[in-house]
Design a protein around this motif. Structure first.
Motif, mmCIF file in Angstrom:
data_model
loop_
_atom_site.group_PDB
_atom_site.id
_atom_site.type_symbol
_atom_site.label_atom_id
_atom_site.label_comp_id
_atom_site.label_asym_id
_atom_site.label_seq_id
_atom_site.Cartn_x
_atom_site.Cartn_y
_atom_site.Cartn_z
ATOM 1 N N ASP A 16 1.791 -14.892 -8.178
ATOM 2 C CA ASP A 16 2.858 -14.713 -7.763
ATOM 3 C C ASP A 16 3.371 -13.091 -7.318
ATOM 4 O OD1 ASP A 16 2.956 -13.492 -10.084
ATOM 5 O OD2 ASP A 16 4.982 -14.402 -11.030
ATOM 6 N N TRP A 17 2.392 -12.611 -6.796
ATOM 7 C CA TRP A 17 2.748 -11.216 -6.417
ATOM 8 C C TRP A 17 3.702 -11.342 -5.268
ATOM 9 C CZ3 TRP A 17 1.316 -6.764 -8.419
ATOM 10 C CH2 TRP A 17 1.801 -5.509 -7.794
ATOM 11 N N PRO A 18 4.428 -10.204 -4.911
ATOM 12 C CA PRO A 18 5.746 -10.781 -4.061
ATOM 13 C C PRO A 18 5.254 -10.126 -2.756
ATOM 14 C CG PRO A 18 6.036 -8.607 -5.414
ATOM 15 C CD PRO A 18 4.974 -9.301 -6.086
ATOM 16 N N GLU A 19 5.826 -10.682 -1.806
ATOM 17 C CA GLU A 19 5.676 -10.708 -0.157
ATOM 18 C C GLU A 19 5.490 -9.303 -0.031
ATOM 19 O OE1 GLU A 19 4.316 -12.820 1.761
ATOM 20 O OE2 GLU A 19 4.102 -14.310 0.219
ATOM 21 N N PRO A 20 4.835 -8.845 1.030
ATOM 22 C CA PRO A 20 4.713 -7.339 1.745
ATOM 23 C C PRO A 20 6.012 -6.807 1.947
ATOM 24 C CG PRO A 20 3.101 -8.606 2.644
ATOM 25 C CD PRO A 20 3.748 -9.735 1.890
ATOM 26 N N ASP A 21 6.320 -5.586 1.787
ATOM 27 C CA ASP A 21 7.512 -4.914 1.887
ATOM 28 C C ASP A 21 7.597 -4.099 3.297
ATOM 29 O OD1 ASP A 21 6.055 -3.021 0.883
ATOM 30 O OD2 ASP A 21 7.483 -2.299 -0.451
ATOM 31 N N GLY A 22 6.368 -4.195 4.040
ATOM 32 C CA GLY A 22 6.081 -3.107 5.305
ATOM 33 C C GLY A 22 5.110 -2.235 4.881
ATOM 34 N N ALA A 23 4.468 -2.319 3.836
ATOM 35 C CA ALA A 23 3.670 -1.205 3.499
ATOM 36 C C ALA A 23 2.367 -1.253 4.405
ATOM 37 C CB ALA A 23 3.325 -1.397 2.084
ATOM 38 N N ILE A 24 1.980 -0.244 4.671
ATOM 39 C CA ILE A 24 0.741 -0.069 5.662
ATOM 40 C C ILE A 24 -0.588 0.420 4.684
ATOM 41 C CG2 ILE A 24 1.835 -0.271 7.669
ATOM 42 C CD1 ILE A 24 1.599 2.764 7.730
ATOM 43 N N ALA A 29 -2.689 -0.297 9.278
ATOM 44 C CA ALA A 29 -2.632 -1.692 9.320
ATOM 45 C C ALA A 29 -1.759 -2.173 8.164
ATOM 46 C CB ALA A 29 -4.147 -2.204 9.491
ATOM 47 N N PRO A 30 -0.869 -3.065 8.576
ATOM 48 C CA PRO A 30 0.080 -3.624 7.480
ATOM 49 C C PRO A 30 -0.566 -4.444 6.631
ATOM 50 C CG PRO A 30 0.313 -4.588 9.780
ATOM 51 C CD PRO A 30 -0.319 -3.649 9.925
ATOM 52 N N ILE A 31 -0.225 -4.713 5.227
ATOM 53 C CA ILE A 31 -1.077 -5.246 4.317
ATOM 54 C C ILE A 31 -0.754 -6.583 4.564
ATOM 55 C CG2 ILE A 31 -0.940 -3.326 2.846
ATOM 56 C CD1 ILE A 31 0.895 -4.852 1.110
ATOM 57 N N ARG A 32 -1.527 -7.642 4.006
ATOM 58 C CA ARG A 32 -1.453 -8.991 3.951
ATOM 59 C C ARG A 32 -1.838 -9.621 2.587
ATOM 60 N NH1 ARG A 32 -4.365 -8.977 8.729
ATOM 61 N NH2 ARG A 32 -6.123 -10.184 7.760
ATOM 62 N N LEU A 33 -1.102 -10.810 2.029
ATOM 63 C CA LEU A 33 -1.529 -11.279 0.774
ATOM 64 C C LEU A 33 -2.398 -12.616 0.998
ATOM 65 C CD1 LEU A 33 1.807 -11.141 -1.102
ATOM 66 C CD2 LEU A 33 0.136 -9.453 -0.782
ATOM 67 N N CYS A 34 -3.686 -12.715 0.353
ATOM 68 C CA CYS A 34 -4.453 -13.807 0.473
ATOM 69 C C CYS A 34 -4.450 -14.370 -1.012
ATOM 70 C CB CYS A 34 -6.076 -13.395 0.730
ATOM 71 S SG CYS A 34 -6.089 -12.372 2.121
ATOM 72 N N ARG A 35 -3.710 -15.598 -1.019
ATOM 73 C CA ARG A 35 -3.659 -16.181 -2.288
ATOM 74 C C ARG A 35 -4.716 -17.181 -2.719
ATOM 75 N NH1 ARG A 35 1.430 -13.952 -3.932
ATOM 76 N NH2 ARG A 35 2.843 -14.088 -2.269
ATOM 77 N N GLY A 36 -5.115 -16.745 -4.161
ATOM 78 C CA GLY A 36 -6.316 -17.673 -4.581
ATOM 79 C C GLY A 36 -5.671 -18.816 -5.543
#
Length: 251
Positions: A16-24, A29-36
């Motif tokens: 349940d890690w929160p969605e990116p807040d614009g961090a690079i 490059a902006p970060i992305r979340l890959c859900r396992g």
């Protein structure tokens, strides 16, 4: 690898890690979340297949982890981990779900600090000679004897060196015992120079930093030691996470 799918892997967090807040991250490059299935892998687009340990890359990697670390527990990936695609990275981690879950539980609410303790080497030498009358007598005799054989000088030097090392180890043990109520675990490092009594990375529960600092201040005042505590930092010393199925982690 194609540049369109390649990704740089930073860390693993809970599902349940929160969605990116614009961090690079690396390459801006902006970060992305890959859900396992039961975890989240944090990545960004990778412009290269490999990333040498240059300052700008190391700084970007660590800065992102420090920024995200305030949001929860993260298991840092080894620097330079690049996957061919997000899907391949997730597939490589899925067989490690149990181990990842156990690590996330173990390190929940924990943070890493680096500790360096320095003392006056001459003060240590005085203590060694004060505690060992035979060694003190040998040192005094050699100092007052003109033209002592080189072999005798070397032998005495080795005795003094061994005694100093025993004292350092005893002091390290005593200091770690003093700190044990305030830390969860530690990793010892090789001292950088003779005046460094202790070099270690500490695992500390959030909210217990003040107790640790107070204990270090008391020790420093009683032993005339210089204390350097740095952190919090990503859990580099306690986690060595990579993608074994891909073999893309850089040393």
């Amino acid at each position: 690898m194609t540049e369109q799918t390649r990704c740089y892997c930073y860390a693993v967090g809970r599902a349940d890690w929160p969605e990116p807040d614009g961090a690079i991250g690396i390459d801006n490059a902006p970060i992305r979340l890959c859900r396992g299935e039961r975890f989240t892998l944090i990545v960004s687009a990778a412009g290269s297949e490999t990333y040498p340990p240059k300052r700008r890359y190391l700084k970007a990697h660590t800065a992102l982890l420090e920024h995200l670390g305030v949001s929860g527990t993260l298991l840092p990936m080894r620097f330079g981990t690049v996957a061919t695609s997000e899907a391949e990275a997730i597939n490589a981690l899925e067989p490690q779900i149990r181990a990842l879950s156990e690590m996330l539980d173990r390190f929940d609410g924990k943070q890493e600090f680096g500790l360096r303790v320095e003392v006056d080497e001459q003060s240590l030498l005085k203590r060694v000679l004060a505690d060992d009358p035979a060694l003190r007598a040998a040192a005094t005799h050699q100092r007052n004897t003109a033209g002592a054989p080189q072999t005798a000088q070397i032998a005495l030097g080795q005795r003094v060196s061994d005694a100093l090392e025993r004292l350092r180890r005893a002091e390290q043990k005593a200091l770690l015992t003093l700190l044990s109520p305030h830390i969860e675990d530690h990793v010892l490092r090789a001292p950088e120079h003779p005046s460094m009594l202790l070099k270690a990375d500490l695992l500390v529960a959030k909210g217990r930093e003040d107790g640790l600092v107070s204990a270090l201040e008391r020790y420093g005042a009683s032993e005339n030691a210089r204390m350097h505590l740095v952190g919090p930092a990503p859990l580099y010393s306690f986690v060595d996470l990579r993608l074994p199925a891909i073999g893309a982690a850089a040393a």
